[in-house]
Scaffold this motif. Structure first.
Motif, PDB file in Angstrom:
ATOM      1  N   VAL A 152       0.838  -1.188   0.000  1.00  0.00           N
ATOM      2  CA  VAL A 152       0.000   0.000   0.000  1.00  0.00           C
ATOM      3  C   VAL A 152       0.880   1.247   0.000  1.00  0.00           C
ATOM      4  N   SER A 153       0.403   2.293  -0.637  1.00  0.00           N
ATOM      5  CA  SER A 153       1.158   3.540  -0.701  1.00  0.00           C
ATOM      6  C   SER A 153       1.500   4.052   0.704  1.00  0.00           C
ATOM      7  N   PRO A 154       2.744   4.426   0.962  1.00  0.00           N
ATOM      8  CA  PRO A 154       3.094   5.001   2.279  1.00  0.00           C
ATOM      9  C   PRO A 154       2.252   6.232   2.617  1.00  0.00           C
ATOM     10  N   ALA A 155       1.838   6.990   1.594  1.00  0.00           N
ATOM     11  CA  ALA A 155       1.015   8.179   1.847  1.00  0.00           C
ATOM     12  C   ALA A 155      -0.305   7.791   2.504  1.00  0.00           C
ATOM     13  N   TYR A 156      -0.871   6.654   2.080  1.00  0.00           N
ATOM     14  CA  TYR A 156      -2.129   6.214   2.697  1.00  0.00           C
ATOM     15  C   TYR A 156      -1.899   5.804   4.147  1.00  0.00           C
ATOM     16  N   ILE A 157      -0.833   5.078   4.414  1.00  0.00           N
ATOM     17  CA  ILE A 157      -0.545   4.652   5.792  1.00  0.00           C
ATOM     18  C   ILE A 157      -0.349   5.878   6.683  1.00  0.00           C
ATOM     19  N   GLU A 158       0.363   6.884   6.167  1.00  0.00           N
ATOM     20  CA  GLU A 158       0.580   8.113   6.941  1.00  0.00           C
ATOM     21  C   GLU A 158      -0.743   8.822   7.219  1.00  0.00           C
ATOM     22  N   ALA A 159      -1.584   8.953   6.177  1.00  0.00           N
ATOM     23  CA  ALA A 159      -2.862   9.639   6.365  1.00  0.00           C
ATOM     24  C   ALA A 159      -3.766   8.859   7.307  1.00  0.00           C
ATOM     25  N   LEU A 160      -3.774   7.551   7.190  1.00  0.00           N
ATOM     26  CA  LEU A 160      -4.628   6.732   8.044  1.00  0.00           C
ATOM     27  C   LEU A 160      -4.233   6.853   9.505  1.00  0.00           C
ATOM     28  N   ILE A 161      -2.966   6.697   9.818  1.00  0.00           N
ATOM     29  CA  ILE A 161      -2.523   6.759  11.212  1.00  0.00           C
ATOM     30  C   ILE A 161      -2.655   8.178  11.735  1.00  0.00           C
ATOM     31  N   GLY A 162      -2.337   9.161  10.882  1.00  0.00           N
ATOM     32  CA  GLY A 162      -2.480  10.544  11.318  1.00  0.00           C
ATOM     33  C   GLY A 162      -3.915  10.917  11.611  1.00  0.00           C
ATOM     34  N   TYR A 163      -4.860  10.287  10.948  1.00  0.00           N
ATOM     35  CA  TYR A 163      -6.278  10.613  11.128  1.00  0.00           C
ATOM     36  C   TYR A 163      -6.932   9.754  12.216  1.00  0.00           C
ATOM     37  N   GLU A 164      -6.628   8.489  12.242  1.00  0.00           N
ATOM     38  CA  GLU A 164      -7.338   7.568  13.115  1.00  0.00           C
ATOM     39  C   GLU A 164      -6.639   7.317  14.453  1.00  0.00           C
ATOM     40  N   ASP A 165      -5.303   7.264  14.461  1.00  0.00           N
ATOM     41  CA  ASP A 165      -4.624   6.769  15.681  1.00  0.00           C
ATOM     42  C   ASP A 165      -3.157   7.180  15.642  1.00  0.00           C
ATOM     43  N   ARG A 166      -2.897   8.440  16.096  1.00  0.00           N
ATOM     44  CA  ARG A 166      -1.535   8.972  16.001  1.00  0.00           C
ATOM     45  C   ARG A 166      -0.548   8.213  16.887  1.00  0.00           C
ATOM     46  N   ARG A 167      -1.018   7.589  17.972  1.00  0.00           N
ATOM     47  CA  ARG A 167      -0.123   6.841  18.857  1.00  0.00           C
ATOM     48  C   ARG A 167      -0.257   5.334  18.639  1.00  0.00           C
ATOM     49  N   PHE A 168      -0.605   4.958  17.397  1.00  0.00           N
ATOM     50  CA  PHE A 168      -0.848   3.541  17.067  1.00  0.00           C
ATOM     51  C   PHE A 168       0.340   2.659  17.442  1.00  0.00           C
ATOM     52  N   HIS A 169       1.540   3.141  17.197  1.00  0.00           N
ATOM     53  CA  HIS A 169       2.731   2.309  17.410  1.00  0.00           C
ATOM     54  C   HIS A 169       3.197   2.297  18.864  1.00  0.00           C
ATOM     55  N   TYR A 170       2.488   3.017  19.772  1.00  0.00           N
ATOM     56  CA  TYR A 170       2.994   3.142  21.141  1.00  0.00           C
ATOM     57  C   TYR A 170       2.051   2.564  22.196  1.00  0.00           C
ATOM     58  N   HIS A 171       0.764   2.420  21.873  1.00  0.00           N
ATOM     59  CA  HIS A 171      -0.153   1.907  22.891  1.00  0.00           C
ATOM     60  C   HIS A 171      -0.325   0.398  22.739  1.00  0.00           C
ATOM     61  N   GLY A 172      -0.988  -0.217  23.681  1.00  0.00           N
ATOM     62  CA  GLY A 172      -1.192  -1.657  23.677  1.00  0.00           C
ATOM     63  C   GLY A 172      -2.564  -2.075  23.230  1.00  0.00           C
ATOM     64  N   GLY A 173      -3.207  -1.283  22.410  1.00  0.00           N
ATOM     65  CA  GLY A 173      -4.533  -1.601  21.905  1.00  0.00           C
ATOM     66  C   GLY A 173      -5.565  -0.585  22.336  1.00  0.00           C
ATOM     67  N   VAL A 174      -5.370  -0.015  23.542  1.00  0.00           N
ATOM     68  CA  VAL A 174      -6.250   1.028  24.079  1.00  0.00           C
ATOM     69  C   VAL A 174      -5.379   2.222  24.422  1.00  0.00           C
ATOM     70  N   ASP A 175      -5.794   3.403  23.979  1.00  0.00           N
ATOM     71  CA  ASP A 175      -5.042   4.629  24.220  1.00  0.00           C
ATOM     72  C   ASP A 175      -5.729   5.414  25.343  1.00  0.00           C
ATOM     73  N   PRO A 176      -5.209   5.386  26.581  1.00  0.00           N
ATOM     74  CA  PRO A 176      -5.859   6.087  27.699  1.00  0.00           C
ATOM     75  C   PRO A 176      -6.017   7.576  27.438  1.00  0.00           C
ATOM     76  N   LEU A 177      -4.996   8.201  26.823  1.00  0.00           N
ATOM     77  CA  LEU A 177      -5.076   9.634  26.553  1.00  0.00           C
ATOM     78  C   LEU A 177      -6.238   9.948  25.612  1.00  0.00           C
ATOM     79  N   ALA A 178      -6.423   9.125  24.606  1.00  0.00           N
ATOM     80  CA  ALA A 178      -7.530   9.351  23.672  1.00  0.00           C
ATOM     81  C   ALA A 178      -8.880   9.160  24.356  1.00  0.00           C
ATOM     82  N   LEU A 179      -8.947   8.182  25.264  1.00  0.00           N
ATOM     83  CA  LEU A 179     -10.204   7.965  25.984  1.00  0.00           C
ATOM     84  C   LEU A 179     -10.519   9.133  26.907  1.00  0.00           C
ATOM     85  N   LEU A 180      -9.490   9.633  27.627  1.00  0.00           N
ATOM     86  CA  LEU A 180      -9.696  10.779  28.512  1.00  0.00           C
ATOM     87  C   LEU A 180     -10.123  11.999  27.720  1.00  0.00           C
TER      88      LEU A 180
END
Length: 779
Positions: free
Chosen positions: A75-103
């Motif tokens: 898949v195009s890297p541009a799509y991966i960047e846009a997807l993570i930037g839009y949906e889950d900026r800390r995707f690579h750092y949390h364990g499935g649930v992002d407490p900061l996003a929930l708060l």
């Protein structure tokens, strides 16, 4: 017995026990409630893609969903960047649930009294895709638990792969690859920045943002994401500004339907595969399908066409068109004619000549006789009912003459020849209980088009025949020997049409070795052509096997083959293959068939250039029914007068032996007067009587030599003549200008209708190869 003291539960031990219990509980829950993971490899949704990854045909799952499997690396890297930037900026750092996003989401909900932004991570979104649940507190807790399970079992790469393949994109599309092809007509690996941002926002509201139905809404959502990527520093302002300039343009959702029958064949071959990589080239496939669809429109309903384009060296299919009108019931558009068993007509003749070369029976200029012959009751004729007399092997093959091919097969033996084809992977289908026979030379068997193409490709692959390779997953096979490299090279040269042959003009097509064929009753029209790079097979006819009168290979299939060759990319036209060391040029003499340097000039009546295999120069052989091949025959002559002597001479003569190079008796009617004179013994001395019947013993009665025939005055019909052959033995075949005009018993007359004015040559041939000939004029 002393009592041991209890171990003290220190705070550290309590923490360790709590953690151990926590992990044990999680492990137990994981075992009790396993992840309902989809199996992409065996999913019922299947896509067949070409050699470059473009979808050819997609088969939906039981829910009618289209899905094209893809990995994150594709898949195009541009799509991966846009997807993570839009949906889950800390995707690579949390364990499935992002407490900061929930708060953050909870605070916005308390402050605004409504949901402003969600707190779901990509992992949680994937959890909801694979395990749907109600939108409630318990549902949210279940979603979070599943997200943790996903992280535990799959990791970031596996979670991202599930999202890329199962995220909803509107309609019946799931996954970014299906959406990219469905809306944009391109693979997700080639997305622009604007297109990547568009597809990144679609899964949030796929029905409301479908670009094919609501392009304005889709563009607003896309631009909002682009602005966010700029504000957060993910993409620079210049990149975002360029992406904003691109309008949202989406095409109507139409499932791909290229090479439908090839895709169906592959799906049956790999029933559990979600993605099948074909060897086909989508661009060439479109072109060939369009050419066949346009070509078949000139024919009546019930007619179809098929074509196959393969690489000559590996037999990889590049274009596969099993029907010219897929889905058209009036043309049996569901029948794959590449796999149908049909009569091959004359298309197997090159492999008779090839095996004859390998067996040392002929070279390219061997003397063959195209004249009426009886092969133990089998008496074939030519397609045009004409006979051409003495012809060389190359000419006989190029003109697809029937009798020379049958004569060669008779020498080879039908069973060994059929066994050679079977060893190469082409087992001719004969009626049950039928043994191989001479009629196979003219199409009295059945074969498939994909098999025929494999045989012709061997002519450009050093004589190695292979089976069709349609899937990229199939390993190239070594193939099996059909012909020697030298025989394959010579046959290919024999098939290359000369530029001065208008009927078979190649029109500048390089190295095209082509052959046509027509089955009995005009049921199948064939044209097979091979170049060093590709081999193309074409069939035209009716799938139900009914005749198509007046249509034959050179008219119905050969022009279509030429169009397909002309449409090939230029870089697929390689230079000619080098000549094998086993092939040499030389000049030979007719009628004996020996090299010029080994022949007395008096016995060399005609000189021909020949391609010779393995330094083998076989002598000319006799036609069927003649006991002696072309030979040197010595006759007694008078050394003074040069006249022939017999055992019944009255005078005294001083005799000498006079050698004569004899042509086959069956060839004599077609020789010019001078060549015929050189082939026959000198005239008999006046004082001698014949001691054996002369060869030219037939006398044609009913038409005098040099006569002029016309219809009676007032009669508009063509003149007729009743003729009879005096001295004939057995049945007599009558040839008018080389064309079979009829057959009669030895003493029976035959009535000829002389429809064409001008000079005529009438020839009578009896069962012992004796002949008579008369020339006259029809006015």
């Amino acid at each position: 017995m002393p009592v041991l003291p209890r171990p003290r539960l220190t705070p550290l031990r309590l923490v360790l026990l709590a953690l151990l219990g926590w992990f044990a509980g999680l492990w137990a829950l994981d075992r009790l409630f396993p992840l309902p993971l989809p199996d992409l490899a065996s999913d019922r949704a299947t896509v067949v893609v070409d050699r470059h990854g473009e979808p050819l045909r997609a088969f939906p799952d039981e829910r009618g969903v289209w899905r094209y499997p893809v990995s994150p690396a594709e898949v195009s890297p541009a799509y991966i960047e846009a997807l993570i930037g839009y949906e889950d900026r800390r995707f690579h750092y949390h364990g499935g649930v992002d407490p900061l996003a929930l708060l953050r989401a909870a605070g916005q909900w308390l402050w605004h009294g409504k949901v402003v932004s969600g707190g779901s991570t990509l992992s949680m979104q994937v959890a909801r895709i694979i395990d749907p649940h109600p939108r409630s507190l318990t549902g949210k807790l279940r979603q979070m638990a599943r997200a943790v399970q996903l992280e535990w079992h799959l990791g970031k790469e596996g979670i991202l792969a599930l999202y890329l393949n199962y995220a909803p994109f509107g309609g019946t599309l799931e996954g970014v690859e299906a959406a990219s092809f469905g809306y944009l007509g391109k693979p997700s690996s080639r997305l622009s920045d604007a297109e990547a941002a568009l597809l990144a926002v679609l899964p949030q509201a796929p029905s409301r943002l479908r670009p094919d139905r609501h392009p304005r809404r889709a563009q607003q959502a896309r631009d909002k994401l682009l602005q966010r990527l700029q504000d957060l520093g993910d993409w620079p302002a210049q990149r975002v500004a360029a992406a904003r300039q691109e309008a949202v343009v989406a095409r109507r959702l139409v499932p791909p339907m290229l090479a439908p029958l090839a895709a169906e064949r592959l799906r049956r071959q790999f029933p559990r595969s979600a993605r099948i990589d074909a060897t086909l080239d989508a661009e060439l496939q479109r072109r060939v399908e369009a050419q066949l669809a346009a070509w078949i429109r000139r024919y009546p309903e019930g007619t179809s066409a098929a074509a196959l384009v393969v690489r000559s060296d590996t037999l990889e299919a590049l274009a596969y068109v099993g029907t010219a009108a897929f889905g058209d019931a009036t043309r049996a558009g569901h029948v794959d004619m590449l796999r149908a068993w049909r009569s091959p007509g004359s298309t197997l003749k090159p492999f008779i000549y090839g095996l004859a070369l390998d067996e040392g029976l002929i070279h390219s200029a061997s003397l063959l006789v195209d004249a009426p012959q009886d092969f133990d009751g089998y008496r074939p004729g030519n397609f045009d009912q004409r006979f051409r007399g003495p012809v060389d092997a190359a000419q006989a093959l190029r003109l697809s003459l029937n009798i020379p091919a049958v004569a060669l097969l008779d020498r080879l033996g039908p069973a060994p020849w059929a066994a050679r084809l079977g060893h190469a992977g082409v087992r001719l289908r004969l009626p049950r209980g039928t043994a191989p026979h001479l009629g196979m030379a003219l199409g009295a068997s059945e074969v498939r088009l994909d098999q025929l193409v494999g045989l012709y490709a061997a002519l450009h692959a050093d004589g190695i025949a292979r089976r069709l390779r349609l899937s990229g997953a199939q390993a190239p096979e070594p193939g099996r020997r059909l012909l020697s490299p030298g025989a394959a090279w010579i046959v290919r040269r024999m098939l290359e049409r000369s530029e001065d042959d208008a009927w078979f003009d190649r029109g500048g097509r390089p190295d095209l070795a082509a052959k046509t064929g027509t089955s009995y009753g005009f049921r199948d029209a064939w044209a097979i052509g091979a170049t060093p790079a590709v081999t193309i097979g074409v069939w035209v006819g009716r799938p139900d096997g009914t005749p198509l009168p007046g249509q034959f290979g050179a008219v119905s299939a050969l022009p279509l083959l030429h169009r397909l060759v002309d449409g090939l990319p230029r870089d697929w036209r390689r230079a000619a293959l080098p000549r094998p060391d086993s092939v040499e040029d030389d000049v030979i003499c007719w009628p004996l068939g020996r090299r010029v340097r080994d022949t007395d000039p008096a016995h060399c009546h005609r000189r021909l250039e020949a391609l010779i295999l393995e330094q083998t120069v076989p002598p000319s052989f006799a036609p069927k029914g003649e006991a002696q091949p072309p030979r040197i025959e010595s006759v007694r002559i008078d050394s003074v007068s040069g006249r022939r002597l017999s055992a019944l001479c009255r005078g005294v003569h001083q005799s000498a032996l006079h050698p004569v190079a004899r042509w086959p008796a069956l060839a004599l009617p077609w020789l010019d007067a001078e060549t015929r004179r050189r082939s026959l013994p000198p005239p008999l001395s006046p004082d001698c009587l014949e001691d054996s019947p002369p060869l030219e013993a037939l006398v044609i009665l009913g038409i005098d030599a040099g006569s002029r025939l016309r219809s009676p005055p007032g009669n508009p019909n063509a003149p007729k003549a009743s003729v009879r052959a005096s001295g004939a033995t057995g049945n007599v075949r009558w040839l008018l200008n080389g064309r079979l005009a009829g057959e009669s018993a030895s003493s029976e007359p035959l009535t000829l209708s002389l429809d064409h004015p001008g000079p005529q040559i009438l020839t009578a041939l009896d069962a012992t190869q004796r002949y008579g000939q008369v020339e006259f004029v029809v006015e």
